[in-house]
Design a protein around this motif. Structure first.
Motif, mmCIF file in Angstrom:
data_model
loop_
_atom_site.group_PDB
_atom_site.id
_atom_site.type_symbol
_atom_site.label_atom_id
_atom_site.label_comp_id
_atom_site.label_asym_id
_atom_site.label_seq_id
_atom_site.Cartn_x
_atom_site.Cartn_y
_atom_site.Cartn_z
ATOM 1 N N ARG A 129 0.830 -1.208 0.000
ATOM 2 C CA ARG A 129 0.000 0.000 0.000
ATOM 3 C C ARG A 129 0.862 1.254 0.000
ATOM 4 O O ARG A 129 0.575 2.218 -0.723
ATOM 5 N N LYS A 130 1.921 1.275 0.814
ATOM 6 C CA LYS A 130 2.792 2.443 0.893
ATOM 7 C C LYS A 130 3.507 2.686 -0.441
ATOM 8 O O LYS A 130 3.657 3.834 -0.876
ATOM 9 N N GLN A 131 3.948 1.612 -1.082
ATOM 10 C CA GLN A 131 4.605 1.776 -2.376
ATOM 11 C C GLN A 131 3.640 2.346 -3.410
ATOM 12 O O GLN A 131 4.022 3.179 -4.235
ATOM 13 N N ALA A 132 2.377 1.894 -3.352
ATOM 14 C CA ALA A 132 1.372 2.423 -4.268
ATOM 15 C C ALA A 132 1.123 3.902 -3.993
ATOM 16 O O ALA A 132 0.986 4.715 -4.918
ATOM 17 N N GLU A 133 1.077 4.289 -2.703
ATOM 18 C CA GLU A 133 0.880 5.689 -2.344
ATOM 19 C C GLU A 133 2.045 6.547 -2.824
ATOM 20 O O GLU A 133 1.845 7.641 -3.355
ATOM 21 N N GLU A 134 3.282 6.035 -2.645
ATOM 22 C CA GLU A 134 4.449 6.775 -3.101
ATOM 23 C C GLU A 134 4.431 6.922 -4.619
ATOM 24 O O GLU A 134 4.810 7.970 -5.158
ATOM 25 N N GLY A 135 3.987 5.844 -5.306
ATOM 26 C CA GLY A 135 3.892 5.919 -6.761
ATOM 27 C C GLY A 135 2.889 6.972 -7.206
ATOM 28 O O GLY A 135 3.133 7.729 -8.151
ATOM 29 N N ARG A 136 1.746 7.042 -6.506
ATOM 30 C CA ARG A 136 0.733 8.047 -6.848
ATOM 31 C C ARG A 136 1.252 9.457 -6.581
ATOM 32 O O ARG A 136 0.990 10.386 -7.351
ATOM 33 N N LEU A 138 4.410 10.416 -6.612
ATOM 34 C CA LEU A 138 5.394 10.736 -7.636
ATOM 35 C C LEU A 138 4.712 11.103 -8.943
ATOM 36 O O LEU A 138 5.099 12.065 -9.616
ATOM 37 N N LEU A 139 3.677 10.341 -9.302
ATOM 38 C CA LEU A 139 2.941 10.626 -10.532
ATOM 39 C C LEU A 139 2.273 11.989 -10.458
ATOM 40 O O LEU A 139 2.313 12.768 -11.415
ATOM 41 N N ALA A 140 1.650 12.297 -9.296
ATOM 42 C CA ALA A 140 1.000 13.592 -9.130
ATOM 43 C C ALA A 140 2.012 14.724 -9.233
ATOM 44 O O ALA A 140 1.751 15.756 -9.864
ATOM 45 N N GLY A 141 3.194 14.531 -8.605
ATOM 46 C CA GLY A 141 4.235 15.547 -8.684
ATOM 47 C C GLY A 141 4.739 15.741 -10.103
ATOM 48 O O GLY A 141 4.960 16.865 -10.556
ATOM 49 N N GLU A 142 4.912 14.612 -10.812
ATOM 50 C CA GLU A 142 5.387 14.695 -12.192
ATOM 51 C C GLU A 142 4.351 15.376 -13.081
ATOM 52 O O GLU A 142 4.694 16.206 -13.929
ATOM 53 N N MET A 143 3.074 15.030 -12.885
ATOM 54 C CA MET A 143 2.030 15.646 -13.699
ATOM 55 C C MET A 143 1.953 17.151 -13.436
ATOM 56 O O MET A 143 1.806 17.950 -14.357
ATOM 57 N N SER A 144 2.060 17.545 -12.147
ATOM 58 C CA SER A 144 2.044 18.969 -11.812
ATOM 59 C C SER A 144 3.217 19.678 -12.467
ATOM 60 O O SER A 144 3.084 20.779 -13.022
ATOM 61 N N HIS A 145 4.388 19.031 -12.402
ATOM 62 C CA HIS A 145 5.578 19.621 -13.002
ATOM 63 C C HIS A 145 5.422 19.747 -14.513
ATOM 64 O O HIS A 145 5.794 20.779 -15.109
ATOM 65 N N ARG A 146 4.859 18.727 -15.143
ATOM 66 C CA ARG A 146 4.694 18.765 -16.597
ATOM 67 C C ARG A 146 3.701 19.854 -17.010
ATOM 68 O O ARG A 146 3.894 20.529 -18.026
ATOM 69 N N VAL A 147 2.629 20.013 -16.231
ATOM 70 C CA VAL A 147 1.651 21.060 -16.549
ATOM 71 C C VAL A 147 2.317 22.431 -16.493
ATOM 72 O O VAL A 147 2.113 23.283 -17.368
ATOM 73 N N LYS A 148 3.126 22.657 -15.439
ATOM 74 C CA LYS A 148 3.829 23.940 -15.325
ATOM 75 C C LYS A 148 4.775 24.143 -16.508
ATOM 76 O O LYS A 148 4.883 25.255 -17.051
#
Length: 336
Positions: A129-136, A138-148
């Motif tokens: 569960r923790k690995q899945a949360e960390e993956g989400r 990271l994905l959210a951070g990457e998506m935010s970064h890409r949008v910027k």
């Protein structure tokens, strides 16, 4: 006359069957003497913590396995359980050998809930569960970064187009062409399954298409020059290289050679047995000064992509006339 269902009811409540249910759920049991600090655990708990079964343990013995960054927090939480009313839960990391696990400790607080100075609870392995949360995250951070970055690219492309055109009609046409080129790059790095027999792209085509939107006159004849030997890039590496080029071009558009009219970018490549070397050379831009302070998310993402998936390295030479970036890729990873 009794039915089979009635005959089976007593089996549902047999202690050994309830224990089987606990084992099937992956739950590890513990009890804690709050006065002596001694712990009693079932076999699953011993295995979870990497401790020989049946050993006498106390909280300090378990603490040796807790991740150093979590140890004080867990100690404080267990000490505070005497004052906690009702159920409590705390998640923390433990290290067993070379393996890192996430454990959730749950129990019942408050002295009134004790039985002869004993408190009771469970351990559950929540690593997945923790690995899945960390993956989400990271994905959210990457998506935010890409949008910027996309917003920065759109702003930069609009500025470039406004300088190279004289009418709103021309500006709209040129900007549309550049945005369309970005779309072609997306199609190139995200091939649709079934379109080709092999999911690959040519390195020169990939670099040219990705950089075309940043060039006033086009990647072949303008201020961005691509000169690389003919070599194929595999599907997963195509995506990684596209991400890296995207980051480097965005930075150049913000701060480097592509941020001014007279700036230019040259990309060359050489292939040897040890590595495929790609050299990114900027000239004619603002005076270069090495960055200071903490690295941004984009820089970390690039370095992690290069050293991780590409099994290579990236080096920055902050020359005053323009940054020179040398990217080395493991040849075996280029076609992956």
């Amino acid at each position: 006359m009794t039915s089979n269902a009635d005959n089976l009811k007593p089996l549902l409540w047999e202690p050994k069957n309830l224990v089987r249910a606990i084992e099937a759920a992956g739950v590890a049991l513990w009890s804690w003497n709050v006065d002596s600090d001694a712990l009693a655990m079932d076999d699953h708990a011993y295995d979870l913590w990497g401790i020989p079964r049946g050993s006498e343990v106390n909280f300090e013995d378990l603490s040796a396995h807790i991740h150093p960054a979590d140890r004080d927090r867990v100690r404080a939480a267990f000490t505070a359980t005497r004052a906690i009313l009702g159920a409590y839960e705390i998640d923390f990391r433990i290290i067993t050998g070379d393996e890192l696990k996430w454990i959730s400790a749950r129990g019942q607080g408050d002295d009134a809930g004790m039985v002869q100075r004993l408190m009771f609870g469970i351990f559950i392995d929540v690593t997945g569960r923790k690995q899945a949360e960390e993956g989400r995250e990271l994905l959210a951070g990457e998506m935010s970064h890409r949008v910027k970055n996309l917003l920065a690219i759109a702003s930069g492309l609009t500025a470039i187009t406004s300088r190279s055109t004289s009418t709103t009609t021309d500006m709209a046409r040129e900007l549309t062409l550049r945005l369309t080129a970005l779309g072609r790059a997306h199609d190139l790095v995200r091939p649709v399954p079934g379109q080709t027999m092999a999911a690959s792209a040519l390195l020169g085509d990939l670099l040219t298409v990705l950089l075309a939107p940043y060039d006033d006159l086009g990647a072949f004849s303008g201020r961005i020059r691509v000169s690389v030997p003919r070599m194929s890039v595999g599907e997963s590496t195509t995506t990684i290289l596209a991400l890296i080029v995207h980051e480097l071009a965005t930075n150049s558009l913000k701060y480097g050679a592509l941020s001014v009219d007279m700036g230019s970018l040259d990309i060359s490549c050489s292939a040897h047995d040890a590595a495929v070397t790609i050299v990114w050379t900027e000239t004619g831009g603002p005076k270069v000064t090495p960055p200071t302070g903490a690295r941004g998310y984009g820089s970390k993402l690039v370095e992690r992509s290069v050293t991780g998936h590409l099994r290579g390295s990236i080096d920055y030479n902050w020359a005053k006339d323009g940054v020179v970036i040398t990217l080395k890729v493991n040849p075996d990873r280029l076609t992956a």
